[in-house]
Design an enzyme around this catalytic site. Structure first.
Site, PDB file in Angstrom:
ATOM      1  CG  HIS A 250       6.788  -0.371  10.332  1.00  0.00           C
ATOM      2  ND1 HIS A 250       6.895  -0.645  11.672  1.00  0.00           N
ATOM      3  CD2 HIS A 250       6.403   0.929  10.250  1.00  0.00           C
ATOM      4  CE1 HIS A 250       6.587   0.439  12.366  1.00  0.00           C
ATOM      5  NE2 HIS A 250       6.284   1.404  11.524  1.00  0.00           N
ATOM      6  CG  ASP A 251       5.761  -1.975   5.039  1.00  0.00           C
ATOM      7  OD1 ASP A 251       5.319  -2.488   6.088  1.00  0.00           O
ATOM      8  OD2 ASP A 251       5.125  -1.146   4.362  1.00  0.00           O
TER       9      ASP A 251
ATOM     10  CB  VAL B   7       4.447  -4.602   3.451  1.00  0.00           C
ATOM     11  CG1 VAL B   7       5.512  -5.666   3.671  1.00  0.00           C
ATOM     12  CG2 VAL B   7       4.499  -4.088   2.018  1.00  0.00           C
TER      13      VAL B   7
ATOM     14  CG  ASP C  98      -0.288  -0.013   2.532  1.00  0.00           C
ATOM     15  OD1 ASP C  98       0.858  -0.512   2.627  1.00  0.00           O
ATOM     16  OD2 ASP C  98      -0.887   0.487   3.515  1.00  0.00           O
TER      17      ASP C  98
ATOM     18  CG  ASP D 157       4.121   0.215   1.935  1.00  0.00           C
ATOM     19  OD1 ASP D 157       3.987   1.087   2.807  1.00  0.00           O
ATOM     20  OD2 ASP D 157       3.396  -0.793   1.869  1.00  0.00           O
TER      21      ASP D 157
HETATM   22  C1  BDR Z   1       2.454  -0.423   8.766  1.00  0.00           C
HETATM   23  O1  BDR Z   1       1.462   0.574   8.530  1.00  0.00           O
HETATM   24  C2  BDR Z   1       1.792   1.336   7.401  1.00  0.00           C
HETATM   25  O2  BDR Z   1       1.555   2.680   7.620  1.00  0.00           O
HETATM   26  C3  BDR Z   1       3.231   1.034   7.083  1.00  0.00           C
HETATM   27  O3  BDR Z   1       3.460   1.134   5.708  1.00  0.00           O
HETATM   28  C4  BDR Z   1       3.413  -0.353   7.599  1.00  0.00           C
HETATM   29  O4  BDR Z   1       3.039  -1.308   6.620  1.00  0.00           O
HETATM   30  C5  BDR Z   1       3.096  -0.173  10.112  1.00  0.00           C
HETATM   31  O5  BDR Z   1       2.142  -0.269  11.116  1.00  0.00           O
HETATM   32 CA    CA Z   2       2.704  -0.659   4.299  1.00  0.00          CA
END
Ligand code: BDR
Ligand code: CA
Length: 305
Positions: A237-238, A123, A9, A14
């Site tokens: 994160h991703d 993700v 997304d 990402d």
């Molecule tokens: C997740 O939420 C999104 O905003 C980021 O891209 C990640 O996938 C982190 O909580």
């Molecule tokens: Ca994401």
């Protein structure tokens, strides 16, 4: 060579996951599917196409779901900006455009054509996978593995209890977690440990190449948004899900049974885990080798135009 499908997304982190997958010779990207999440589908699709075009990658890109299974859409513009990818300015694209085929149908087709060979990196909200499994339940067991960024077993980042991706489509997450698919989960508890320091960003800013320039521009906005919210350094994160597929031994994991709260109320989207053996469990990431992760980012950006 690992065959992967990325479901994204696109969002600022990402984008880093896409650069990582695009720049590492360990991967063949079979498809990228854009789903609604951080922002609406038209924007996540546009952002995805722009990142892949920057990286010079000609893989097919598909449109996934434009809304969650049941709940009203929620977005995460606070972290990613109005466009979902605030920061970089892209030249008009020359080759990347969305395929006509629906992303969910493409996922089913590809997984069935290459059974047990494709790893899926999810993700964003899990809507596309849930729709694919609903349409063709055999697909869940034909994926080699599914590496998911989602959930939290401590604090949430969108509500007190819930992480964004599971909160954005709890019903889809619940369906995927109980599908019997081989799942690896990167929850916030692991991903929030990996942050980009100003010194590291400054180091990237001294390097050349259009992908590195777009990466830096994304990370400048990401840093500014975290600072504005008083949340410290931006969290990576991703891309950790992509890194896992390069070398799972760099990630400490445990088998758990994971449930998602789908009852409307304060804990909607919250994930809970109970320990289990590997039978029917989800492999949950606890820690990752952080210096090693950054060597992968270095290597992938160095390989890209
Ligand atoms: C997740 O939420 C999104 O905003 C980021 O891209 C990640 O996938 C982190 O909580
Ligand atoms: Ca994401």
């Amino acid at each position: 060579m690992e065959r992967i499908i990325l479901d994204v997304d696109t969002g600022l982190d990402d984008a880093v996951a896409l650069f990582l997958a695009a720049g590492l010779q360990e991967f063949t990207i079979e498809a990228v599917i854009a789903t609604a999440g951080n922002v609406g589908l038209e924007k996540t699709l546009e952002n995805t196409l722009n990142i892949l075009e920057t990286a010079g990658i000609r893989c097919p890109v598909y449109k996934g779901a434009d809304k969650p299974l049941v709940r009203k859409p929620v977005q995460a513009g606070d972290f990613h900006g109005k466009s979902g990818l605030d920061g970089p300015v892209f030249a008009p694209r020359k080759f990347q455009r969305a395929q006509e085929e629906d992303g969910i149908d493409a996922l089913i087709r590809l997984v069935k054509a290459m059974p047990h060979q494709i790893s899926i990196v999810s993700v964003g909200p899990l809507t596309d996978l849930a729709l694919a499994f609903r349409k063709d339940p055999a697909v869940a067991l034909l994926c080699k593995q599914i590496v998911v960024m989602g959930g939290s077993f401590s604090q949430g980042n969108v509500t007190e209890h819930a992480e964004f991706n599971t909160f954005a489509d709890p019903e889809a997450a619940s369906l995927v977690f109980s599908s019997g698919a081989k799942l690896v989960l990167f929850p916030l508890d692991c991903t929030r440990r990996v942050t980009l320091s100003p010194a590291r960003l400054a180091d990237f800013q001294r390097r050349k190449g259009r992908s590195t320039a777009v990466f830096c521009s994304c990370m400048e906005s990401y840093t500014a948004n975290y600072t504005k919210r008083g949340q410290g350094q931006p969290q990576m994160h991703d891309p950790l899900c992509v890194a896992y597929l390069v070398d799972p031994s760099k990630v400490e994991t445990e088998y758990c049974r994971v449930e998602v709260d789908t009852n409307p109320g304060q804990t909607y989207g919250k994930t809970t885990k109970t320990s289990t053996n590997s039978d029917g469990g989800v492999l949950v990431a606890k820690n990752i080798d952080i210096p090693w992760f950054w060597t992968l980012v270095d290597r992938s950006l160095a390989n890209l135009p």
